[in-house]
Design an enzyme around this catalytic site. Sequence first.
Site, mmCIF file in Angstrom:
data_model
loop_
_atom_site.group_PDB
_atom_site.id
_atom_site.type_symbol
_atom_site.label_atom_id
_atom_site.label_comp_id
_atom_site.label_asym_id
_atom_site.label_seq_id
_atom_site.Cartn_x
_atom_site.Cartn_y
_atom_site.Cartn_z
ATOM 1 C CB CYS A 56 5.297 32.380 -13.871
ATOM 2 S SG CYS A 56 3.672 31.601 -13.931
ATOM 3 C CB CYS A 137 3.825 28.417 -13.341
ATOM 4 S SG CYS A 137 3.686 30.025 -12.605
#
Length: 227
Positions: A56, A137
């Site tokens: 992420c 993400c």
Amino acid sequence: MRRRLYQKQNCHLFFRYDCEKIWSTFEQAYVGQDPCNVSMGAYDPLIAAAPFRPACNRMMFWSKTKEVVHDFTEKRDCFLTLEDTLLGSVLDGLTWCGKQGSSETFTAGCPGWTDCSNNPVRSFWNRASAAFADVACGDVTAMLNGSITTPFSPTSIFASIEVKRFNSTMMRSLNVVLVTQESTVTNCTNASLKDLQKELDEGIKYNCKEVIQECSSNPEKPCGACW
Ligand code: AVW
């Protein structure tokens, strides 16, 4: 030979992966097949054997900026491209295919990228790109080329596969870095970038910044200093 060498040199970096199993799932996708008839789906078992882990806020996508993006990510740890993953790093720059009635892997005499669309190399990159985009993400970055008229080209992997799989339940934003390589041809108001915004799920915020190459590949600059 190449396989053994790779295993010897690199397996320790990927100790959670079973390299023998990954190699055999890789081979199963194309060995003995018509080299113009290997679909993306043929690599599903390979992707399952060596899955991409979400990173992420560090994931970097790109289109028409292959050299500059890797120049940039090589010097810093802050971004991760598909070519920095196990599968991406091993297969980047390689050509491979099989032949009907043979159990061998060939590295010459294989169809080129555009000779037929279902060739083993192209199908692999399509499948791997899809899997990489599936785990995108947080805040995601995409380095696009500001020296061409259509930085978001509909036929690119980025446009035709990756953007379509970005998921707003996992992704907060897409941050386009429009890099000027030789001369500035486009800026963030470019029509193709409007198409990109339209393609994104509603919950994904969109940002765009224009940068010059010198800045994006300067090793002295810390993460994010250029934009
Ligand atoms: P690209 P993408 N002949 O710069 O968005 C030979 O267009 O598609 O970026 N090789 C080709 C051809 C061709 N006609 N077209 C593409 N390629 C190969 C994976 C070539 O190796 C990453 F995650 C070229 O450098 C990026 O976000 C590469 O495909 C995204 O997909 C990229 O073509 C970049 O694919």
